[in-house]
Each structure stands twice: as C-alpha cells, then as structure tokens.
Design a protein around this motif. Structure first.
Motif, short mmCIF file in Angstrom:
data_model
loop_
_atom_site.label_atom_id
_atom_site.label_comp_id
_atom_site.label_asym_id
_atom_site.label_seq_id
_atom_site.Cartn_x
_atom_site.Cartn_y
_atom_site.Cartn_z
N ASP A 134 0.86 -1.18 0.00
CA ASP A 134 0.00 0.00 0.00
C ASP A 134 0.90 1.23 0.00
O ASP A 134 1.78 1.37 0.86
CB ASP A 134 -0.89 -0.01 1.25
CG ASP A 134 -1.92 1.11 1.25
OD1 ASP A 134 -1.55 2.27 0.95
OD2 ASP A 134 -3.09 0.84 1.58
N ASN A 135 0.69 2.13 -0.94
CA ASN A 135 1.57 3.29 -1.09
C ASN A 135 1.65 4.14 0.18
O ASN A 135 2.70 4.69 0.50
CB ASN A 135 1.08 4.17 -2.26
CG ASN A 135 2.11 5.21 -2.65
OD1 ASN A 135 3.28 4.89 -2.86
ND2 ASN A 135 1.69 6.46 -2.73
N GLN A 136 0.54 4.22 0.93
CA GLN A 136 0.54 5.01 2.16
C GLN A 136 1.32 4.34 3.29
O GLN A 136 1.68 4.98 4.27
CB GLN A 136 -0.89 5.28 2.63
CG GLN A 136 -1.67 6.24 1.74
CD GLN A 136 -2.90 6.77 2.46
OE1 GLN A 136 -2.79 7.50 3.44
NE2 GLN A 136 -4.07 6.39 1.96
N LYS B 160 4.12 2.28 2.73
CA LYS B 160 5.39 1.76 2.22
C LYS B 160 6.56 1.98 3.17
O LYS B 160 7.57 1.27 3.13
CB LYS B 160 5.70 2.36 0.85
CG LYS B 160 5.85 3.89 0.87
CD LYS B 160 6.05 4.42 -0.54
CE LYS B 160 6.20 5.95 -0.55
NZ LYS B 160 6.33 6.47 -1.93
#
Length: 391
Positions: free
Chosen positions: A30-32, A34
């Motif tokens: 999940d980019n949030q 990372k």
C-alpha cells in the motif's frame, strides 16, 4: 507547508500488526504504508492519514495505535477452537470486535433488568457435564418449553425462529449477524467460529454466525444453550465430528446433549426402523428433513448407534461440507439482494428491542445510545421499531 506527523510506540503498533491477519510485506504494498518499517524503527513518524490507513487495514481502532501500552482485551471467551477442536492462539479482529459488541448489548440488558426489578435466572449453571445426557436434554426442554418433537411445529425455513422465540421468552438473548456490526466489508468467517455464548445470571447471550446454514445454526443454538445451563462461556466451532476426535470432555457432553435436543435417541431409533428402505443414506436424509437438522447430526446419531460405520460417516461428512461450500459460494456471489430491513431485524433479539424502546420512551436511554447498540441510524431505527412493535 510541513506535514504533521504522529509519535507512536513501535511496540504497540507492532503488536497490533502481528495479531492481525496481514503481514508487513503485504502492508508495504500500500503506497501510504510503504515506510511502515521506518515507523517501527523510529526513523520516520507516520502522518495522521497514514496511521488511519493502517488502522483500516489491520482492523484495529485508530485510537489503539496512539496508546503507549497495548489495550487490554482480556475476555472470557479465549478458548478458541478450529474445526478439529485445536487451540487457536490468534483470534481475528472481526471476532474480537463482535464479542465486544455483544458484551455491550448484554451489559445494557443486565442494567435494564436490574433497574426494573427482574430476578436472576434459576437455570444458569444448574447442571454439570457429569450428568446423564438424556436427562439434561429433558430438563432443558422442560425449562424452555420445547417439545421433544419440536420439529413437527415448524417448517425447514421457520425452524430457527421457532426455537429462537422459545429461548427469548425464557430470558436468553439470541443475536445473529454475518458481518461485524453493520460493516458489510467485514464478513464473519465461519471457519473461525459458528457461535458463542456469554453467560450471565440475568441476561445470558447466544450469538450465531448467520453465514452458517439454516440447520447448522440450529445445532449451534442447542450447543450453546447447554453451555448456559452449565454456566460456562463458550466459543463454538465444529462440524459434528464424532466424540473420539475431541480432547475436551465438556464439548463431547455439549454436542451429545445438543444432538439429543435436535432429535431424541428414542425417536431417532423409531424413525430409523420405520423407514422402509435399506439405503442408509436415504434414511438419514429423510430423518434430517423431517427433523429440520443437518444430515451430519443424523449421521453422528447413526454412527453412535452402530447403524453405519466410521468410513460411511466420514464420506457423508465430506460430501456435506463440499455441498455447504458450494452453497456458501453461491450466496457470496449474490450478495446485494434481499430485504435490508428484514436482515437488520433478524440480527436483534426481539425482547431486547422491546426493552430498549421502552427505556427510550421513559427517558432512561438516549436515542444516540440506542443507535450505537443497534449499529444503525434514526431512519432505520424508526423502520425497525415500527415493524417489530407491530409484530
């Protein structure tokens, strides 16, 4: 403009990640999230949005992640079992949140009953696991006003509600749900638990995982009521495995009494001898249909009475579980239909709702608390109230 970041206790956050069903390797996708490893070694502090995203991912209340110590979640149901009755050391957040939700409802009910002069229920803890199975079943039937041939008074589709009304009338709260509260994105896992019982002298509560089959829910209902008569909390999950598979003597006893409540041994033997066919599978299917219970319940009875051997039992069990999985998959694919109001009403113990509605009218409970207890809003509450009170 600088982004506000939040200080965390990495040990607390690590604990909640480890007790979730999600690996850190999956979270970092999940980019949030990372940089989650850097949060835990205190290289970087997370932002509010990032921590909120983690809260949603691992299904832990946001506030828990801000604490300096792990929030105590000790409850009396940490006796987890899998399908084969093995211990489970890591209950899911969905299960823990459901238990907490039911404890809140039960606590409200106990407070209401005490305030209004109700007495403790005499049958709580009135029996023990060393008593005769048939005698205990007879005592439970008499107490709950359930006839030995209860299945003659209802159809397959109405059997659960028929029994539920009997339980509710005697002061046993019966709740059911297939998701956590009202969150359809958090379905309850039938492989983790089928039901649980929270024992209390004023308001014992049985919770049924409504993702189970109709006849599976009936066996769970009977199993949990035995625990209430024993005065023991319980988390239940099995598929009617015959007693040699069990290590827990209490579970052997509860399953035996539950089986006797489904259909007495005397009536089972009579039915078996009166069905004019030599095909054992057909006999069991016919008895199961007449008694509104699972063929697995009947197969266990047949095995214990030496009408079938273990190899036949396990073959039947295998086919039943395969069929149940197919039906469950069909249900999952068709989610979105049905009557939402009826579903909401089916989750609630009717006696509980009547008392809650009455307490609101007398100014002892606020609407906001009622909405929280029922996991609903004003609009839906009004519809539920109208339909329940009108009968």
């Amino acid at each position: 403009m600088a982004v506000a970041r939040i200080a965390i206790n990495p040990d607390v956050v690590s604990y909640y990640i480890q007790t979730s069903d999600i690996l850190i390797d999956d979270l970092v996708q999940d980019n949030q999230l990372k940089n989650i490893t850097e949060w835990l070694n205190l290289t970087i502090k997370p932002t509010f949005n990032q921590l909120n995203q983690l809260s949603k991912k691992i299904k832990v209340p946001f506030g828990y992640l801000l604490l300096n110590e792990v929030q105590s979640e000790d409850n009396k149901l940490i006796n987890y079992r899998t399908i084969l009755n093995n211990d489970v050391s890591k209950p899911s957040r969905d299960l823990l949140d459901t238990i907490s939700d039911m404890e809140e409802k039960q606590n409200w009910m106990v407070d209401y009953l005490i305030r209004n002069g109700y007495q403790e229920l005499s049958f709580i803890g009135s029996t023990s696991a060393n008593q005769d199975v048939e005698k205990v079943a007879a005592t439970i039937r008499k107490t709950l006003d359930i006839e030995e041939t209860w299945y003659l008074h209802c159809s397959f589709g109405t059997a659960f509600n028929y029994l539920r009304k009997k339980f509710e009338k005697m002061g046993i709260l019966v709740m059911q749900n297939g998701v956590v509260k009202a969150n359809t994105h958090r379905p309850l896992n039938i492989d983790e638990f089928r039901a649980f019982a929270l024992v209390n002298a004023y308001a014992p509560l049985i919770f049924i995982n409504s993702t189970d089959s109709f006849n599976g829910k009936i066996f769970s209902l009977f199993h949990e009521v035995v625990h209430i008569f024993l005065g023991e909390n319980d988390l239940f999950n099995d598929n009617h495995i015959p007693s040699p598979m069990y290590r827990n003597e209490t579970e052997i006893f509860c399953n035996a009494v539950a089986s006797e409540l489904c259909i007495s041994t005397k009536n089972f033997k009579t039915m078996w001898s009166n069905i004019n066919t030599l095909n054992h599978s057909e006999k069991m299917q016919e008895i199961a249909q007449k008694c509104r219970v699972s063929i697995l319940v009947i197969a266990v009875k047949a095995l214990k009475n030496n009408y079938i051997d273990e190899s036949m039992y396990y073959e039947i069990r295998k086919e039943c579980l395969k069929y149940y999985k197919q039906e469950k998959d069909k249900t999952n694919r068709s989610i979105g239909g049905g009557n939402g109001l009826n579903t909401a009403i089916s989750k609630i113990d009717k006696r509980f709702f009547h008392f809650l509605s009455n307490d609101i009218k007398h100014g002892h409970t606020q609407y906001t608390e009622a909405f929280r207890l029922l996991n609903t809003n004003r609009k839906t509450y009004d519809k539920i109230e109208k339909k329940i009170l009108e009968g």
